[in-house]
Design a protein around this motif. Sequence first.
Motif, PDB file in Angstrom:
ATOM      1  N   ALA A  32      24.932  -3.072-121.126  1.00 37.41           N
ATOM      2  CA  ALA A  32      25.185  -3.986-120.013  1.00 37.41           C
ATOM      3  C   ALA A  32      24.164  -5.115-119.921  1.00 37.41           C
ATOM      4  CB  ALA A  32      25.202  -3.202-118.697  1.00 37.41           C
ATOM      5  N   VAL A  33      23.094  -5.016-120.696  1.00 37.93           N
ATOM      6  CA  VAL A  33      22.066  -6.058-120.658  1.00 37.93           C
ATOM      7  C   VAL A  33      22.614  -7.337-121.287  1.00 37.93           C
ATOM      8  CG1 VAL A  33      19.780  -6.737-121.488  1.00 37.93           C
ATOM      9  CG2 VAL A  33      20.174  -4.402-120.701  1.00 37.93           C
ATOM     10  N   ASP A  34      22.396  -8.456-120.614  1.00 37.98           N
ATOM     11  CA  ASP A  34      22.860  -9.754-121.108  1.00 37.98           C
ATOM     12  C   ASP A  34      21.650 -10.591-121.538  1.00 37.98           C
ATOM     13  OD1 ASP A  34      24.068 -12.110-121.719  1.00 37.98           O
ATOM     14  OD2 ASP A  34      24.633 -12.612-119.651  1.00 37.98           O
ATOM     15  N   PRO A  35      21.355 -10.665-122.826  1.00 34.58           N
ATOM     16  CA  PRO A  35      20.179 -11.424-123.277  1.00 34.58           C
ATOM     17  C   PRO A  35      20.230 -12.890-122.875  1.00 34.58           C
ATOM     18  CG  PRO A  35      21.018 -10.028-125.038  1.00 34.58           C
ATOM     19  CD  PRO A  35      22.044  -9.997-123.945  1.00 34.58           C
ATOM     20  N   SER A  36      21.426 -13.445-122.751  1.00 36.83           N
ATOM     21  CA  SER A  36      21.528 -14.871-122.423  1.00 36.83           C
ATOM     22  C   SER A  36      21.045 -15.189-121.015  1.00 36.83           C
ATOM     23  CB  SER A  36      22.980 -15.334-122.586  1.00 36.83           C
ATOM     24  OG  SER A  36      23.822 -14.670-121.651  1.00 36.83           O
ATOM     25  N   ALA A  37      20.869 -14.152-120.199  1.00 29.85           N
ATOM     26  CA  ALA A  37      20.383 -14.379-118.838  1.00 29.85           C
ATOM     27  C   ALA A  37      18.872 -14.564-118.790  1.00 29.85           C
ATOM     28  CB  ALA A  37      20.784 -13.209-117.940  1.00 29.85           C
ATOM     29  N   ALA A  38      18.193 -14.447-119.943  1.00 26.30           N
ATOM     30  CA  ALA A  38      16.735 -14.596-119.977  1.00 26.30           C
ATOM     31  C   ALA A  38      16.343 -16.043-119.681  1.00 26.30           C
ATOM     32  CB  ALA A  38      16.202 -14.178-121.347  1.00 26.30           C
ATOM     33  N   GLU A  45      16.034 -13.989-127.328  1.00 27.90           N
ATOM     34  CA  GLU A  45      16.055 -13.384-128.662  1.00 27.90           C
ATOM     35  C   GLU A  45      15.295 -12.062-128.671  1.00 27.90           C
ATOM     36  OE1 GLU A  45      14.645 -14.447-133.224  1.00 27.90           O
ATOM     37  OE2 GLU A  45      14.850 -16.048-131.734  1.00 27.90           O
ATOM     38  N   TYR A  46      14.153 -12.009-127.970  1.00 29.78           N
ATOM     39  CA  TYR A  46      13.360 -10.778-127.893  1.00 29.78           C
ATOM     40  C   TYR A  46      14.177  -9.662-127.226  1.00 29.78           C
ATOM     41  CZ  TYR A  46       9.846  -7.457-126.314  1.00 29.78           C
ATOM     42  OH  TYR A  46       9.139  -6.303-126.053  1.00 29.78           O
ATOM     43  N   VAL A  47      14.842  -9.985-126.117  1.00 37.91           N
ATOM     44  CA  VAL A  47      15.650  -8.994-125.409  1.00 37.91           C
ATOM     45  C   VAL A  47      16.782  -8.496-126.299  1.00 37.91           C
ATOM     46  CG1 VAL A  47      17.218  -8.635-123.460  1.00 37.91           C
ATOM     47  CG2 VAL A  47      15.078  -9.889-123.125  1.00 37.91           C
TER      48      VAL A  47
END
Length: 642
Positions: A32-38, A45-47
Amino acid sequence: MDADLFPELAVERDHLAFARRCRDAMIERFRAVDPSAAADEITSEYVEVTVAEALEDLHSPGAGDFFGRITDEHSDRWYIGRRHIEDQSHDPVVVDWRAPIAAPFYRATGVDPLGLSHRRRFTMVDADLSAYLDEQLDDPDSITATGVPDPVLAEIGAARTGAMREIVATIQAEQDVVIRAPLDQCLVVQGGPGTGKSAVGLHRAAFLLFEHRRRLSRTGVLVVGPNSVFLDYIANVLPSLGERLVQQRTALDICVPKVEITGIDDDATRRWKGAPEMLDQLARAAVAHVVHPTDDLRLPIGARTITITAATFSEWVDEALDGVTPVNRRREGLRGLVQREMLRSTERDDVWERSPELRAAVGRAWPMQQPIRMVDKLVPGPSGKRRQWTVADQFLVDEANSMLNGTPFTFGHVVVDEAQDHSAVSLRVIGRRSPQGSMTILGDLAQSTTPAGQQDWNEALAHIRAPAAHVAVLTIGYRVPGPILDAANRLLPYTDVSSEPSRSVRLEGTPPIVRVVEPAELFDAVAAEVISVRHRHHNTGVVAPLALHAAIGHSFAAHGLRLVSHVHDLAHDDVPVFTAEAVKGLEFDGVVVVNAHQIFDGSALGARLLYVAMTRAVQVLHLIGDDAPPPQLLLEVSGSED
């Protein structure tokens, strides 16, 4: 019946099911984690990478399972497994075996319970808990006499598959001490056959990556194995422990620049090319091309001419030489020194660019040196395109390159297996890959079988040049049955090295079976012996002198078998056949040694080779030959195994 023998089995199965549900919930949370929300692209990219690695771990075999449980003196309970599993509140459900809190599971004894009151070991069959063993650590009488519980002995003695397995459920106390040793040291692990050196080294790499993740994910970990067969054999261990970024290479693989290896050195030449004295010769050769000028140098600078005396120029050369950086970088230092002196004496900063005479003078005094050409000149024989480069030459070229240009790539930690077989030169090559001296050196001096190999760890450490070093000795053998290890240990007095015999925890077992046949019958007898051993132990390997391999292969073909030189992905009728030197580090349920009297020819090297050959056996060892085995073994000729 399970309920009668194991009254808490249902409760433990419920906890296993709960742990697996928690694992599945963790997978869903990570998905469910959305890296683009960083906040930015780098963080995103790290996420993304972190989430991908976590998901890969949670999907790996054994994630969510556990093999042990400990209860401390305060009644706090912890389950130990291959991966960290937590519930919705982030409380641990299963603790990663590498976590500090898990260490007492491996080290606690009735004498020193390390704060534990109870330890439970689980047996799992077909992905379900089938049994457990309880040890009441505040009651020494509950601990087994050997100190190794029956489930552990059963796992250690299980049939081999042709690939090394991880041992997280069966790590023993002296092994755990090595695995969890501090990162910032060069740790030598000396241990006899079956003490688990290779497995310990790989698990140590996994532990260090867990303990120092940020540092080692940046600097990297390298595992150096003796050959490609061995690397295939151990290939699955670190991935099964969740570590996929470790580089596993032979020492030859890491050498640069590459030369085309087309030649083979004899033993005397291998000893010479790998000797410590060769390191001194390389060091001298690295600067031998630097010369002091004999004539003064006159430079036209504008309307005037300045003179640089030969003595002054020589002082500049000496000052640049007096450094510790690679030689070709010191040459750049000479250039910088000359430029500074010109600026000081002329107050002009363009002298270097405008004076081809000055640049030419530096080039004459200190020409560029290339590593391949340097070794080509150093080692006698045909030079240039006519030279047939050998393995020992490749190590010399790599060391020359490090002396001239610096080591091209390094690692935060280096694990070296079968280190006793490396020459002084190859040890220096490997040691340079860890600038901080963080290394794990695995080996057994009694198994040193190469012409330029090591017979003393202190000397080996001097070649590596590690700033902080420690030697740990593993003395308990887990792989080789006692009767076989006892027989092999009789060879140790003849190996010309100081090595403490290891003792096996596997007291039961069959002593070596010995058969002597007529020379004309040897190869058919070898095939028949292999077929007999494979009837009970399909994972059977043969160790024989190289000169016999072709005839053994022909005999195998006549009996429906096929000689192969690998241990991975064996077909049903494949039988691995190795020389005693090449079989090092491998293990088989059944081992057939052919003509042991030829392997041990009375020399110290022969004693080490036969010692290696005999200690590859996990279940049974058969010696067959056209003459009796060496009398030092004190073995009687007998028939085949019933």
